[in-house]
Write a protein that holds these residues in place. Structure first.
Motif, PDB file in Angstrom:
ATOM      1  N   GLU A 158      -2.639  15.156  -8.431  1.00  0.00           N
ATOM      2  CA  GLU A 158      -3.378  15.592  -9.612  1.00  0.00           C
ATOM      3  C   GLU A 158      -2.760  16.827 -10.251  1.00  0.00           C
ATOM      4  O   GLU A 158      -3.017  17.119 -11.417  1.00  0.00           O
ATOM      5  CB  GLU A 158      -4.841  15.851  -9.250  1.00  0.00           C
ATOM      6  N   ARG A 159      -1.954  17.574  -9.497  1.00  0.00           N
ATOM      7  CA  ARG A 159      -1.281  18.763 -10.028  1.00  0.00           C
ATOM      8  C   ARG A 159       0.146  18.458 -10.465  1.00  0.00           C
ATOM      9  O   ARG A 159       0.888  19.356 -10.850  1.00  0.00           O
ATOM     10  CB  ARG A 159      -1.260  19.864  -8.962  1.00  0.00           C
ATOM     11  N   GLY A 160       0.539  17.181 -10.410  1.00  0.00           N
ATOM     12  CA  GLY A 160       1.931  16.833 -10.657  1.00  0.00           C
ATOM     13  C   GLY A 160       2.206  16.320 -12.052  1.00  0.00           C
ATOM     14  O   GLY A 160       1.313  15.910 -12.788  1.00  0.00           O
ATOM     15  N   ASP A 161       3.469  16.363 -12.408  1.00  0.00           N
ATOM     16  CA  ASP A 161       4.009  15.721 -13.604  1.00  0.00           C
ATOM     17  C   ASP A 161       5.414  15.248 -13.245  1.00  0.00           C
ATOM     18  O   ASP A 161       5.966  15.640 -12.219  1.00  0.00           O
ATOM     19  CB  ASP A 161       4.035  16.692 -14.787  1.00  0.00           C
ATOM     20  N   VAL A 199       0.858  -1.181   0.000  1.00  0.00           N
ATOM     21  CA  VAL A 199       0.000   0.000   0.000  1.00  0.00           C
ATOM     22  C   VAL A 199       0.892   1.228   0.000  1.00  0.00           C
ATOM     23  O   VAL A 199       1.724   1.402   0.889  1.00  0.00           O
ATOM     24  CB  VAL A 199      -0.932   0.012   1.227  1.00  0.00           C
ATOM     25  N   THR A 200       0.730   2.069  -1.013  1.00  0.00           N
ATOM     26  CA  THR A 200       1.584   3.247  -1.155  1.00  0.00           C
ATOM     27  C   THR A 200       0.755   4.510  -0.976  1.00  0.00           C
ATOM     28  O   THR A 200      -0.215   4.739  -1.711  1.00  0.00           O
ATOM     29  CB  THR A 200       2.285   3.240  -2.524  1.00  0.00           C
ATOM     30  N   GLN A 201       1.147   5.310  -0.006  1.00  0.00           N
ATOM     31  CA  GLN A 201       0.419   6.536   0.337  1.00  0.00           C
ATOM     32  C   GLN A 201       0.768   7.658  -0.628  1.00  0.00           C
ATOM     33  O   GLN A 201       1.928   8.058  -0.748  1.00  0.00           O
ATOM     34  CB  GLN A 201       0.779   6.954   1.756  1.00  0.00           C
ATOM     35  N   SER A 202      -0.238   8.171  -1.329  1.00  0.00           N
ATOM     36  CA  SER A 202      -0.055   9.314  -2.206  1.00  0.00           C
ATOM     37  C   SER A 202      -0.772  10.514  -1.596  1.00  0.00           C
ATOM     38  O   SER A 202      -0.894  10.631  -0.373  1.00  0.00           O
ATOM     39  CB  SER A 202      -0.568   8.993  -3.616  1.00  0.00           C
ATOM     40  N   SER A 203      -1.264  11.408  -2.434  1.00  0.00           N
ATOM     41  CA  SER A 203      -1.971  12.606  -1.991  1.00  0.00           C
ATOM     42  C   SER A 203      -2.829  13.099  -3.144  1.00  0.00           C
ATOM     43  O   SER A 203      -2.495  12.890  -4.319  1.00  0.00           O
ATOM     44  CB  SER A 203      -0.964  13.696  -1.592  1.00  0.00           C
ATOM     45  N   SER A 258       6.433  14.014  -6.563  1.00  0.00           N
ATOM     46  CA  SER A 258       6.705  12.818  -5.765  1.00  0.00           C
ATOM     47  C   SER A 258       5.432  12.024  -5.499  1.00  0.00           C
ATOM     48  O   SER A 258       5.446  10.791  -5.464  1.00  0.00           O
ATOM     49  CB  SER A 258       7.381  13.202  -4.438  1.00  0.00           C
ATOM     50  N   LYS A 259       4.314  12.714  -5.315  1.00  0.00           N
ATOM     51  CA  LYS A 259       3.060  12.023  -5.039  1.00  0.00           C
ATOM     52  C   LYS A 259       2.478  11.391  -6.308  1.00  0.00           C
ATOM     53  O   LYS A 259       1.847  10.324  -6.226  1.00  0.00           O
ATOM     54  CB  LYS A 259       2.062  12.993  -4.405  1.00  0.00           C
ATOM     55  N   LEU A 260       2.688  12.014  -7.470  1.00  0.00           N
ATOM     56  CA  LEU A 260       2.321  11.362  -8.725  1.00  0.00           C
ATOM     57  C   LEU A 260       3.187  10.124  -8.924  1.00  0.00           C
ATOM     58  O   LEU A 260       2.694   9.073  -9.365  1.00  0.00           O
ATOM     59  CB  LEU A 260       2.487  12.321  -9.902  1.00  0.00           C
ATOM     60  N   ALA A 261       4.457  10.232  -8.589  1.00  0.00           N
ATOM     61  CA  ALA A 261       5.353   9.083  -8.707  1.00  0.00           C
ATOM     62  C   ALA A 261       4.853   7.919  -7.859  1.00  0.00           C
ATOM     63  O   ALA A 261       4.954   6.755  -8.259  1.00  0.00           O
ATOM     64  CB  ALA A 261       6.772   9.473  -8.294  1.00  0.00           C
ATOM     65  N   ASN A 262       4.282   8.214  -6.680  1.00  0.00           N
ATOM     66  CA  ASN A 262       3.730   7.151  -5.833  1.00  0.00           C
ATOM     67  C   ASN A 262       2.630   6.381  -6.548  1.00  0.00           C
ATOM     68  O   ASN A 262       2.581   5.152  -6.485  1.00  0.00           O
ATOM     69  CB  ASN A 262       3.165   7.744  -4.540  1.00  0.00           C
ATOM     70  N   VAL A 263       1.725   7.094  -7.225  1.00  0.00           N
ATOM     71  CA  VAL A 263       0.613   6.421  -7.908  1.00  0.00           C
ATOM     72  C   VAL A 263       1.125   5.669  -9.132  1.00  0.00           C
ATOM     73  O   VAL A 263       0.729   4.517  -9.376  1.00  0.00           O
ATOM     74  CB  VAL A 263      -0.479   7.430  -8.304  1.00  0.00           C
ATOM     75  N   LEU A 264       1.993   6.305  -9.922  1.00  0.00           N
ATOM     76  CA  LEU A 264       2.572   5.621 -11.082  1.00  0.00           C
ATOM     77  C   LEU A 264       3.282   4.342 -10.660  1.00  0.00           C
ATOM     78  O   LEU A 264       3.166   3.296 -11.325  1.00  0.00           O
ATOM     79  CB  LEU A 264       3.547   6.557 -11.798  1.00  0.00           C
ATOM     80  N   PHE A 265       4.021   4.416  -9.559  1.00  0.00           N
ATOM     81  CA  PHE A 265       4.725   3.235  -9.049  1.00  0.00           C
ATOM     82  C   PHE A 265       3.741   2.146  -8.639  1.00  0.00           C
ATOM     83  O   PHE A 265       3.915   0.965  -8.971  1.00  0.00           O
ATOM     84  CB  PHE A 265       5.603   3.623  -7.863  1.00  0.00           C
ATOM     85  N   ALA A 266       2.696   2.509  -7.895  1.00  0.00           N
ATOM     86  CA  ALA A 266       1.731   1.512  -7.422  1.00  0.00           C
ATOM     87  C   ALA A 266       1.081   0.786  -8.586  1.00  0.00           C
ATOM     88  O   ALA A 266       0.937  -0.448  -8.564  1.00  0.00           O
ATOM     89  CB  ALA A 266       0.668   2.185  -6.553  1.00  0.00           C
ATOM     90  N   TYR A 267       0.699   1.521  -9.626  1.00  0.00           N
ATOM     91  CA  TYR A 267       0.043   0.902 -10.776  1.00  0.00           C
ATOM     92  C   TYR A 267       1.024   0.050 -11.584  1.00  0.00           C
ATOM     93  O   TYR A 267       0.687  -1.044 -12.037  1.00  0.00           O
ATOM     94  CB  TYR A 267      -0.563   1.971 -11.680  1.00  0.00           C
TER      95      TYR A 267
END
Length: 323
Positions: free
Chosen positions: A162-165, A154-158, A186-195
Motif C-alpha cells: 500500500e506504500r509502494g509505487d 497464488v502470489t504472496q504480497s504484503s 516489489s510487493k506492489l508488483a506482486n499484486v499488479l502481476f496477480a491481477y
C-alpha cells in the motif's frame, strides 16, 4: 470490499489427495507452514528452495514433527529466484518429472535488505520477489493450463504494498536506494502481476485462477535478514520486540495463502489477508488492495517490462473486458 469467512483454519481446507503443489521458499516461515498443511491434506508438495540442504532438513523436520499426520508426499528441488537460469532449470526438471500442477505458491521473498543485485543484474528485492516469480510462473504456465480442473497461482504480497509505487524511471534503484521503498515496490508488483495474470487468463478462457495474498504481521525469519545484513543490532532487537508483541505465528500467517490456494469460493483476481486488527492478524478474508494496484495501465506496463527483463513471454491474450 471484504468477505470474512469466520474462523477459517486448516481444518476447513479441502482434501488434496492426488494434487501437486509447488511452494517457493518452503524450508522456513510461511512456506514451511503451508507445506506442512498441504502435506497433511494429502498433496504432493514440491519444496522449491534456494538451498537443497535446508530444504531436506525442513522435509525431515515435517516428517518428524507431524508423524502420523502427513498423508501426502514431499519432494525437495533447488530453485534460486535470484538467478533466471536456475528458475528455468527448475521448471524444466519439474516438467520432466510431473504431468500436473494444481497449485503454484509464489511465496519466497526478501525484505528490506541492503542493496545488492541478482545474477542477472536486477535489484535483489524486485528481482527475487517479482521477476523471479514472473519467470517461474511463465515457465510453468503450460503445465498449469494442461492440468485437469481449475488450477491456481497464488502470489504472496504484503500490506506494505500500500506504500509502494512502480518507479519505471529507476526500476532497480540505481540512482537512489531506500530498502523499504524497494520492498514496497516489489510487493506492489506482486499484486499488479496477480491481477494482470488473471485478466490475461480470462482473455484466454483458461481454467487457471490467479490470486494475491498477504500474511499480515507474522513472525518469521524474514524480518531478521535486513538488520542482520546491515549489521544493525538496534534494528534487530526492535524487530524481535515487535514480533513478540504484535506478530501472529507463522502458522497463522500462512492461512491467507492456504485459503487462496484451496478455498472453494476463490474465483481468481482476489486479494486475501487476515481480517483482524489492522489486517495484521486474524482469520483470512477477501479484501481490497491499494487503489494503485487496480491500475490496468500500470499493470500492463509492468508486464511488458517484466517480459523484456526476463525474456519470458506468456501465450495469453489480454482481455479487453475483464475487470
Amino acid at each position: 470490499m471484504s468477505r470474512n469467512r469466520g474462523e477459517w483454519t486448516t481444518a476447513e481446507m479441502p482434501e488434496m489427495d492426488d494434487r501437486v503443489v509447488v511452494v517457493t521458499g518452503a524450508n522456513s516461515g510461511l512456506g514451511y507452514e503451508a507445506t506442512r498443511a498441504f502435506a497433511r491434506k494429502g498433496a504432493h508438495v514440491v519444496m522449491a528452495c534456494r538451498s537443497e540442504e535446508r530444504g531436506e532438513e525442513a522435509k525431515r523436520r515435517i516428517r518428524t514433527e507431524d508423524d502420523g499426520r502427513v498423508r501426502g508426499s514431499l519432494e525437495v528441488a533447488e530453485l534460486d529466484l535470484a538467478d533466471l537460469d536456475s528458475v528455468r532449470a527448475f521448471a524444466d526438471e519439474f516438467r520432466a518429472a510431473h504431468d500436473d500442477l494444481h497449485v503454484l505458491c509464489n511465496n519466497a521473498g526478501v525484505m528490506a535488505i541492503p542493496r545488492s543485485e541478482t545474477a542477472d543484474g536486477f535489484e535483489m528485492q524486485f528481482g527475487v520477489n517479482h521477476l523471479g516469480h514472473f519467470a517461474l510462473t511463465g515457465h510453468l504456465l503450460d503445465v498449469l493450463l494442461n492440468t485437469d480442473g481449475r488450477t491456481r497461482v497464488v502470489t504472496q504480497s504484503s500490506g506494505v504494498h500500500e506504500r509502494g509505487d512502480i518507479d519505471f524511471a529507476d526500476l532497480h534503484h540505481e540512482e537512489s536506494y531506500d530498502e523499504w521503498a524497494a520492498y514496497a515496490q516489489s510487493k506492489l508488483a506482486n499484486v499488479l502481476f496477480a491481477y494482470e495474470l488473471q485478466r490475461r487468463l480470462d482473455g484466454a478462457d483458461a481454467e487457471v485462477a490467479s490470486v494475491a495474498c498477504h500474511p499480515g504481521y507474522a513472525a518469521t525469519n524474514l524480518q531478521r535478514r535486513g538488520p542482520e545484513m546491515s549489521d544493525s543490532t538496534v534494528r534487530l532487537w526492535a524487530m524481535k520486540a515487535a514480533n513478540a508483541l504484535l506478530a501472529q505465528s507463522a502458522e497463522d500467517g500462512a492461512l491467507p495463502m492456504l485459503y487462496a490456494a484451496s478455498a472453494h469460493d476463490i474465483e481468481g483476481g482476489e486479494y486475501v489477508g487476515p481480517g483482524g486488527l489492522l489486517n495484521m492478524r486474524g482469520p483470512p478474508e477477501i479484501q481490497r488492495s491499494s487503489e494503485i494496484s487496480y491500475d490496468r495501465n500500470r499493470a500492463d506496463r509492468l508486464w511488458r517490462v517484466s517480459e523484456e527483463a526476463t525474456g519470458v513471454t506468456y501465450d495469453l491474450e489480454r482481455s479487453a473486458t475483464a475487470d
